[in-house]
Design a protein around this motif. Structure first.
Motif, PDB file in Angstrom:
ATOM      1  N   PHE A  84       0.830  -1.203   0.000  1.00 24.55           N
ATOM      2  CA  PHE A  84       0.000   0.000   0.000  1.00 24.55           C
ATOM      3  C   PHE A  84       0.868   1.258   0.000  1.00 24.55           C
ATOM      4  O   PHE A  84       0.705   2.157  -0.839  1.00 24.55           O
ATOM      5  CB  PHE A  84      -0.907  -0.042   1.231  1.00 24.55           C
ATOM      6  CG  PHE A  84      -1.730   1.197   1.453  1.00 24.55           C
ATOM      7  CD1 PHE A  84      -2.858   1.444   0.686  1.00 24.55           C
ATOM      8  CD2 PHE A  84      -1.403   2.090   2.462  1.00 24.55           C
ATOM      9  CE1 PHE A  84      -3.631   2.581   0.912  1.00 24.55           C
ATOM     10  CE2 PHE A  84      -2.164   3.222   2.687  1.00 24.55           C
ATOM     11  CZ  PHE A  84      -3.280   3.472   1.906  1.00 24.55           C
ATOM     12  N   ALA A  85       1.816   1.313   0.928  1.00 28.41           N
ATOM     13  CA  ALA A  85       2.663   2.497   1.054  1.00 28.41           C
ATOM     14  C   ALA A  85       3.581   2.664  -0.153  1.00 28.41           C
ATOM     15  O   ALA A  85       3.800   3.782  -0.638  1.00 28.41           O
ATOM     16  CB  ALA A  85       3.494   2.397   2.339  1.00 28.41           C
ATOM     17  N   LEU A  86       4.111   1.548  -0.665  1.00 24.73           N
ATOM     18  CA  LEU A  86       5.010   1.612  -1.818  1.00 24.73           C
ATOM     19  C   LEU A  86       4.288   2.125  -3.056  1.00 24.73           C
ATOM     20  O   LEU A  86       4.798   2.978  -3.779  1.00 24.73           O
ATOM     21  CB  LEU A  86       5.606   0.229  -2.099  1.00 24.73           C
ATOM     22  CG  LEU A  86       6.527   0.122  -3.327  1.00 24.73           C
ATOM     23  CD1 LEU A  86       7.726   1.046  -3.178  1.00 24.73           C
ATOM     24  CD2 LEU A  86       6.983  -1.313  -3.529  1.00 24.73           C
ATOM     25  N   GLU A  87       3.066   1.628  -3.280  1.00 25.95           N
ATOM     26  CA  GLU A  87       2.334   2.060  -4.468  1.00 25.95           C
ATOM     27  C   GLU A  87       2.001   3.545  -4.395  1.00 25.95           C
ATOM     28  O   GLU A  87       2.077   4.256  -5.400  1.00 25.95           O
ATOM     29  CB  GLU A  87       1.057   1.235  -4.658  1.00 25.95           C
ATOM     30  CG  GLU A  87       0.352   1.559  -5.948  1.00 25.95           C
ATOM     31  CD  GLU A  87      -0.592   0.466  -6.434  1.00 25.95           C
ATOM     32  OE1 GLU A  87      -1.046   0.567  -7.588  1.00 25.95           O
ATOM     33  OE2 GLU A  87      -0.881  -0.470  -5.675  1.00 25.95           O
ATOM     34  N   ILE A  88       1.655   4.030  -3.204  1.00 28.25           N
ATOM     35  CA  ILE A  88       1.373   5.459  -3.049  1.00 28.25           C
ATOM     36  C   ILE A  88       2.627   6.283  -3.343  1.00 28.25           C
ATOM     37  O   ILE A  88       2.581   7.276  -4.073  1.00 28.25           O
ATOM     38  CB  ILE A  88       0.859   5.766  -1.627  1.00 28.25           C
ATOM     39  CG1 ILE A  88      -0.523   5.163  -1.416  1.00 28.25           C
ATOM     40  CG2 ILE A  88       0.804   7.283  -1.393  1.00 28.25           C
ATOM     41  CD1 ILE A  88      -1.015   5.249   0.006  1.00 28.25           C
ATOM     42  N   GLU A  89       3.752   5.852  -2.779  1.00 26.69           N
ATOM     43  CA  GLU A  89       4.997   6.609  -2.980  1.00 26.69           C
ATOM     44  C   GLU A  89       5.374   6.662  -4.455  1.00 26.69           C
ATOM     45  O   GLU A  89       5.721   7.722  -4.984  1.00 26.69           O
ATOM     46  CB  GLU A  89       6.145   5.980  -2.188  1.00 26.69           C
ATOM     47  CG  GLU A  89       7.435   6.792  -2.315  1.00 26.69           C
ATOM     48  CD  GLU A  89       8.627   6.139  -1.658  1.00 26.69           C
ATOM     49  OE1 GLU A  89       9.643   6.825  -1.482  1.00 26.69           O
ATOM     50  OE2 GLU A  89       8.552   4.948  -1.331  1.00 26.69           O
ATOM     51  N   ILE A  90       5.288   5.523  -5.136  1.00 27.23           N
ATOM     52  CA  ILE A  90       5.664   5.471  -6.546  1.00 27.23           C
ATOM     53  C   ILE A  90       4.734   6.337  -7.386  1.00 27.23           C
ATOM     54  O   ILE A  90       5.184   7.169  -8.188  1.00 27.23           O
ATOM     55  CB  ILE A  90       5.632   4.008  -7.056  1.00 27.23           C
ATOM     56  CG1 ILE A  90       6.783   3.214  -6.429  1.00 27.23           C
ATOM     57  CG2 ILE A  90       5.726   3.965  -8.581  1.00 27.23           C
ATOM     58  CD1 ILE A  90       6.693   1.721  -6.681  1.00 27.23           C
ATOM     59  N   MET A  91       3.430   6.172  -7.199  1.00 23.55           N
ATOM     60  CA  MET A  91       2.473   6.882  -8.043  1.00 23.55           C
ATOM     61  C   MET A  91       2.421   8.375  -7.742  1.00 23.55           C
ATOM     62  O   MET A  91       2.106   9.182  -8.627  1.00 23.55           O
ATOM     63  CB  MET A  91       1.092   6.252  -7.902  1.00 23.55           C
ATOM     64  CG  MET A  91       1.030   4.822  -8.398  1.00 23.55           C
ATOM     65  SD  MET A  91      -0.656   4.171  -8.445  1.00 23.55           S
ATOM     66  CE  MET A  91      -1.346   5.081  -9.843  1.00 23.55           C
TER      67      MET A  91
END
Length: 349
Positions: A84-91
């Protein structure tokens, strides 16, 4: 970086961007998303996997959204929070017209939800390989649209490779690890939007690869990753090559050794036999040849022989000098290693 630290960073990013570039990233309340999705009604469900589901929704202003909801409660693992956190950071960092846009997120209590733009034409896979009730879907993918999808997706992947992230106090880049037709979405104009960064992995600056557990989908995983666990940008290039060959041929990689089949026909100059029959011969021969050659090169079994994504973009756009070198190299390798290729194809059948 811990989960709550990550969320704080994203909140700071949102505040900084408000009024700057007219950013649309925001924090949603659970109530807003429950109302938008009719309380996550099954009738709104677009799809999902083992740990999350995606729902269609409509906000109070009338705009349509897609909401990914991770499992809540005891069934939710630490992996969920990391994804969840990784996808937010990337996007939140990656902005390109061919990347799926992040609308916002919600981390309220046990709920973890990410809100995206809704893509009305769903995935590339749904048009290339329609079910029995969608047999007419392939007519929407004429050659002009396929060429646009190929170039647009390539440009998006090349862009997110160029973005630097701070990971474990060091600079890193990301690799996607799950590039496939189902993760290329199509907007109302059939413009490609690369999506789904849940399997993404950080690659430290200067590193050629990271050794990690296997992620990805059958037929799209590079040989060195499947056998040795070595994930790299080259693995994403391999997956993209398979995607290109599916796009041009209308064949599923899961149903055949598409790269072996395509390289043989390409070296015999039988490009017309590779073209999807659904196109009914309506394609630009030079462009189709270009996509096939790039796809075959990307799907080379030797990682060092694969082009970079920047080179992929250049060749798809018609860099004749690079394409000529590429064609000669592919055919040379085919005739040198023909026995090994054919043995690999026989062993997999």
């Amino acid at each position: 970086m811990g989960f709550f630290s990550m969320i704080c960073c994203v909140k700071d990013l949102e505040r900084k961007k408000q009024g700057e570039h007219n950013s649309k990233v925001r924090i949603f309340t659970l109530k807003e998303l429950e109302l938008a999705t009719n309380n996550f009604n099954n009738g709104n469900k677009l799809g999902g996997g083992e740990f999350s589901s995606v729902y269609w929704g409509q906000l109070s202003n009338g705009s349509q959204i897609a909401v990914r909801r991770w499992e809540a409660g005891r069934n939710r693992s630490n992996t969920t929070d990391r994804e969840f956190a990784l996808e937010i950071e990337i996007m939140a960092r990656a902005h390109h017209e061919n990347l799926l846009s992040l609308r916002g997120f919600c981390a309220q209590g046990q709920e973890r939800l990410i809100v995206y733009d809704y893509m009305i034409n769903h995935s590339l896979e749904s048009h290339l390989f329609p079910g029995r009730q969608q047999q007419s879907a392939t007519c929407h993918l004429d050659w002009t649209r396929r060429m646009s999808i190929a170039i647009g997706a390539a440009e998006a992947i090349a862009l997110f490779y160029s973005i630097s992230y701070l990971h474990n106090h060091a600079t890193a880049h990301i690799i996607h690890r799950d590039i496939k037709a189902n993760n290329v979405l199509l907007d109302v104009n059939f413009k490609a939007r690369v999506a789904d960064f849940r399997s993404a992995k950080f690659l430290p600056d200067g590193a050629t690869h990271v050794v990690t557990g296997l992620k990805g989908s059958v037929g799209y995983v590079a040989p060195e990753y499947a056998m040795q666990g070595k994930a790299s940008k080259c693995c994403d290039v391999y997956s993209f090559g398979i995607l290109l060959l599916e796009l041009v041929s209308g064949k599923r990689t899961a149903d055949c050794m598409i790269e072996i089949w395509a390289v043989r026909l390409a070296c015999e100059r039988k490009f017309d036999e590779i073209a999807d029959r659904g196109l009914n011969g309506n394609y630009v021969e030079e462009e189709m040849k270009r996509v096939v050659l790039v796809g075959v090169a990307c799907a080379s079994i030797e990682p060092e022989k694969r082009p970079t994504m920047i080179e992929v973009v250049e060749m798809l756009k018609g860099d004749k000098a690079k394409l000529l070198v590429l064609e000669n190299l592919i055919c040379s390798l085919w005739f040198q290693n023909r026995f090994d290729f054919e043995k690999q194809s026989f062993d997999s059948s």
